[in-house]
Write a protein that holds these residues in place. Sequence first.
Motif, PDB file in Angstrom:
ATOM      1  N   MET A 107       0.819  -1.204   0.000  1.00  0.00           N
ATOM      2  CA  MET A 107       0.000   0.000   0.000  1.00  0.00           C
ATOM      3  C   MET A 107       0.861   1.266   0.000  1.00  0.00           C
ATOM      4  SD  MET A 107      -2.729   1.636   2.688  1.00  0.00           S
ATOM      5  CE  MET A 107      -1.389   2.481   3.527  1.00  0.00           C
ATOM      6  N   ARG A 108       1.877   1.292   0.854  1.00  0.00           N
ATOM      7  CA  ARG A 108       2.713   2.491   0.912  1.00  0.00           C
ATOM      8  C   ARG A 108       3.549   2.649  -0.355  1.00  0.00           C
ATOM      9  NH1 ARG A 108       4.660   4.387   6.868  1.00  0.00           N
ATOM     10  NH2 ARG A 108       2.574   4.443   7.797  1.00  0.00           N
ATOM     11  N   LEU A 109       3.932   1.553  -0.981  1.00  0.00           N
ATOM     12  CA  LEU A 109       4.624   1.661  -2.260  1.00  0.00           C
ATOM     13  C   LEU A 109       3.710   2.275  -3.313  1.00  0.00           C
ATOM     14  CD1 LEU A 109       6.983   1.130  -4.185  1.00  0.00           C
ATOM     15  CD2 LEU A 109       6.146  -1.219  -4.442  1.00  0.00           C
ATOM     16  N   LEU A 110       2.447   1.867  -3.339  1.00  0.00           N
ATOM     17  CA  LEU A 110       1.499   2.438  -4.298  1.00  0.00           C
ATOM     18  C   LEU A 110       1.338   3.945  -4.094  1.00  0.00           C
ATOM     19  CD1 LEU A 110      -1.203  -0.376  -4.191  1.00  0.00           C
ATOM     20  CD2 LEU A 110       0.249   0.207  -6.152  1.00  0.00           C
ATOM     21  N   VAL A 111       1.330   4.379  -2.850  1.00  0.00           N
ATOM     22  CA  VAL A 111       1.253   5.819  -2.572  1.00  0.00           C
ATOM     23  C   VAL A 111       2.526   6.509  -3.035  1.00  0.00           C
ATOM     24  CG1 VAL A 111       1.146   7.545  -0.737  1.00  0.00           C
ATOM     25  CG2 VAL A 111      -0.373   5.551  -0.661  1.00  0.00           C
ATOM     26  N   LEU A 112       3.672   5.944  -2.694  1.00  0.00           N
ATOM     27  CA  LEU A 112       4.950   6.528  -3.107  1.00  0.00           C
ATOM     28  C   LEU A 112       4.980   6.786  -4.609  1.00  0.00           C
ATOM     29  CD1 LEU A 112       8.076   7.124  -2.875  1.00  0.00           C
ATOM     30  CD2 LEU A 112       8.397   4.659  -3.150  1.00  0.00           C
ATOM     31  N   LEU A 113       4.469   5.853  -5.396  1.00  0.00           N
ATOM     32  CA  LEU A 113       4.549   5.961  -6.852  1.00  0.00           C
ATOM     33  C   LEU A 113       3.707   7.097  -7.412  1.00  0.00           C
ATOM     34  CD1 LEU A 113       4.428   2.155  -7.745  1.00  0.00           C
ATOM     35  CD2 LEU A 113       6.442   3.640  -7.556  1.00  0.00           C
ATOM     36  N   ALA A 114       2.860   7.692  -6.579  1.00  0.00           N
ATOM     37  CA  ALA A 114       2.043   8.819  -7.017  1.00  0.00           C
ATOM     38  C   ALA A 114       2.564  10.164  -6.524  1.00  0.00           C
ATOM     39  CB  ALA A 114       0.599   8.631  -6.537  1.00  0.00           C
ATOM     40  N   THR A 115       3.686  10.178  -5.802  1.00  0.00           N
ATOM     41  CA  THR A 115       4.175  11.421  -5.210  1.00  0.00           C
ATOM     42  C   THR A 115       5.108  12.185  -6.148  1.00  0.00           C
ATOM     43  OG1 THR A 115       6.013  10.247  -4.144  1.00  0.00           O
ATOM     44  CG2 THR A 115       3.998  10.549  -2.852  1.00  0.00           C
ATOM     45  N   ILE A 116       5.236  13.476  -5.867  1.00  0.00           N
ATOM     46  CA  ILE A 116       6.183  14.321  -6.590  1.00  0.00           C
ATOM     47  C   ILE A 116       7.598  13.819  -6.322  1.00  0.00           C
ATOM     48  CG2 ILE A 116       7.152  16.650  -6.746  1.00  0.00           C
ATOM     49  CD1 ILE A 116       4.403  17.737  -6.003  1.00  0.00           C
ATOM     50  N   ASP A 117       8.373  13.674  -7.372  1.00  0.00           N
ATOM     51  CA  ASP A 117       9.773  13.236  -7.264  1.00  0.00           C
ATOM     52  C   ASP A 117       9.924  11.869  -6.604  1.00  0.00           C
ATOM     53  OD1 ASP A 117      10.649  15.580  -8.501  1.00  0.00           O
ATOM     54  OD2 ASP A 117      10.829  16.634  -6.593  1.00  0.00           O
ATOM     55  N   LEU A 118       8.837  11.104  -6.541  1.00  0.00           N
ATOM     56  CA  LEU A 118       8.892   9.762  -5.939  1.00  0.00           C
ATOM     57  C   LEU A 118       9.523   9.807  -4.553  1.00  0.00           C
ATOM     58  CD1 LEU A 118       9.947   7.781  -9.141  1.00  0.00           C
ATOM     59  CD2 LEU A 118       7.663   8.018  -8.149  1.00  0.00           C
ATOM     60  N   ASP A 119       9.043  10.747  -3.749  1.00  0.00           N
ATOM     61  CA  ASP A 119       9.587  10.972  -2.413  1.00  0.00           C
ATOM     62  C   ASP A 119       8.456  11.473  -1.524  1.00  0.00           C
ATOM     63  OD1 ASP A 119      10.942  11.634  -0.124  1.00  0.00           O
ATOM     64  OD2 ASP A 119      12.187  13.187  -1.026  1.00  0.00           O
ATOM     65  N   VAL A 120       7.948  10.600  -0.661  1.00  0.00           N
ATOM     66  CA  VAL A 120       6.831  10.966   0.200  1.00  0.00           C
ATOM     67  C   VAL A 120       7.188  12.159   1.082  1.00  0.00           C
ATOM     68  CG1 VAL A 120       5.384  10.196   2.128  1.00  0.00           C
ATOM     69  CG2 VAL A 120       5.818   8.664   0.190  1.00  0.00           C
ATOM     70  N   SER A 121       8.374  12.120   1.693  1.00  0.00           N
ATOM     71  CA  SER A 121       8.760  13.185   2.621  1.00  0.00           C
ATOM     72  C   SER A 121       8.953  14.518   1.923  1.00  0.00           C
ATOM     73  CB  SER A 121      10.042  12.797   3.362  1.00  0.00           C
ATOM     74  OG  SER A 121      11.131  12.669   2.456  1.00  0.00           O
ATOM     75  N   GLY A 122       9.231  14.502   0.630  1.00  0.00           N
ATOM     76  CA  GLY A 122       9.464  15.740  -0.099  1.00  0.00           C
ATOM     77  C   GLY A 122       8.266  16.255  -0.864  1.00  0.00           C
ATOM     78  N   ASP A 123       7.115  15.602  -0.732  1.00  0.00           N
ATOM     79  CA  ASP A 123       5.912  16.016  -1.459  1.00  0.00           C
ATOM     80  C   ASP A 123       5.087  16.931  -0.564  1.00  0.00           C
ATOM     81  OD1 ASP A 123       3.515  16.292  -2.833  1.00  0.00           O
ATOM     82  OD2 ASP A 123       3.522  14.226  -3.548  1.00  0.00           O
ATOM     83  N   PRO A 124       5.007  18.224  -0.876  1.00  0.00           N
ATOM     84  CA  PRO A 124       4.275  19.145  -0.001  1.00  0.00           C
ATOM     85  C   PRO A 124       2.778  18.869   0.055  1.00  0.00           C
ATOM     86  CG  PRO A 124       4.886  20.233  -2.052  1.00  0.00           C
ATOM     87  CD  PRO A 124       5.585  18.907  -2.049  1.00  0.00           C
ATOM     88  N   ARG A 125       2.253  18.117  -0.910  1.00  0.00           N
ATOM     89  CA  ARG A 125       0.824  17.819  -0.920  1.00  0.00           C
ATOM     90  C   ARG A 125       0.475  16.679   0.023  1.00  0.00           C
ATOM     91  NH1 ARG A 125       0.430  15.859  -6.932  1.00  0.00           N
ATOM     92  NH2 ARG A 125       1.810  14.386  -5.848  1.00  0.00           N
ATOM     93  N   PHE A 126       1.477  15.891   0.402  1.00  0.00           N
ATOM     94  CA  PHE A 126       1.191  14.624   1.059  1.00  0.00           C
ATOM     95  C   PHE A 126       0.422  14.747   2.366  1.00  0.00           C
ATOM     96  CE2 PHE A 126       2.426  11.007   3.802  1.00  0.00           C
ATOM     97  CZ  PHE A 126       1.789  10.003   3.089  1.00  0.00           C
TER      98      PHE A 126
END
Length: 206
Positions: free
Chosen positions: A114-133
């Motif tokens: 599940m968390r991998l699927l979320v990661l693949l939708a983030t900016i720059d493929l980086d959850v911690s660096g996605d301001p929308r997250f």
Amino acid sequence: MSEAWMDNGTVPDADGPPAPLDADSWWSAVEMYDRRYTFVAAGPRTREDWLHDVASVMRRETADPRAWRTVDPDEGDEETEDDPAYPFVVPPGDEAGAAEWRGRLREIPRCAVMRLLVLLATIDLDVSGDPRFPAERAEMEKHARVILTRFSGGARFFTNTRGGGASLDFYQQISSCSPISQYAWDLGLLWVSDEEVGLIWSFDPR
């Protein structure tokens, strides 16, 4: 939350009993990949050696077994006319080449998907660096759980990442990957069941 619902093709509904996973719920879930460079497609499992079926999906030679939506940013582009698998590097047909290609992947447990699927939708493929997250986390996780219901209890999951820490937490920064495309950085999920194979793969062409 119990994971029993994950194996019976239903989506948890906070307002009532689980609803069936269908083309509409799948469409809504994979829509989160529309805003980045991500390929989402599935094909039938026809051989014991599923690499052949994966190559067919990459070459766009097959249709989704359920006739559900695919996401293909390169569809119809000039690059795919010259190379139907673009931007993927397909598994070679020889035994040594196939073994090297397969070595770029590692199998992961269902609980990490599940968390991998979320990661693949983030900016720059980086959850911690996605301001929308922070604001969108709940919605993204909801979509990821819907996608996860497609995969039967016997499905196997593979990724090409080398990060996630000892606990395979893909909300941690990904330190490295083994690309399976023409780009230097790509991350994805490959799933294999008795009936189908599929890819949810995100690319960073920079």
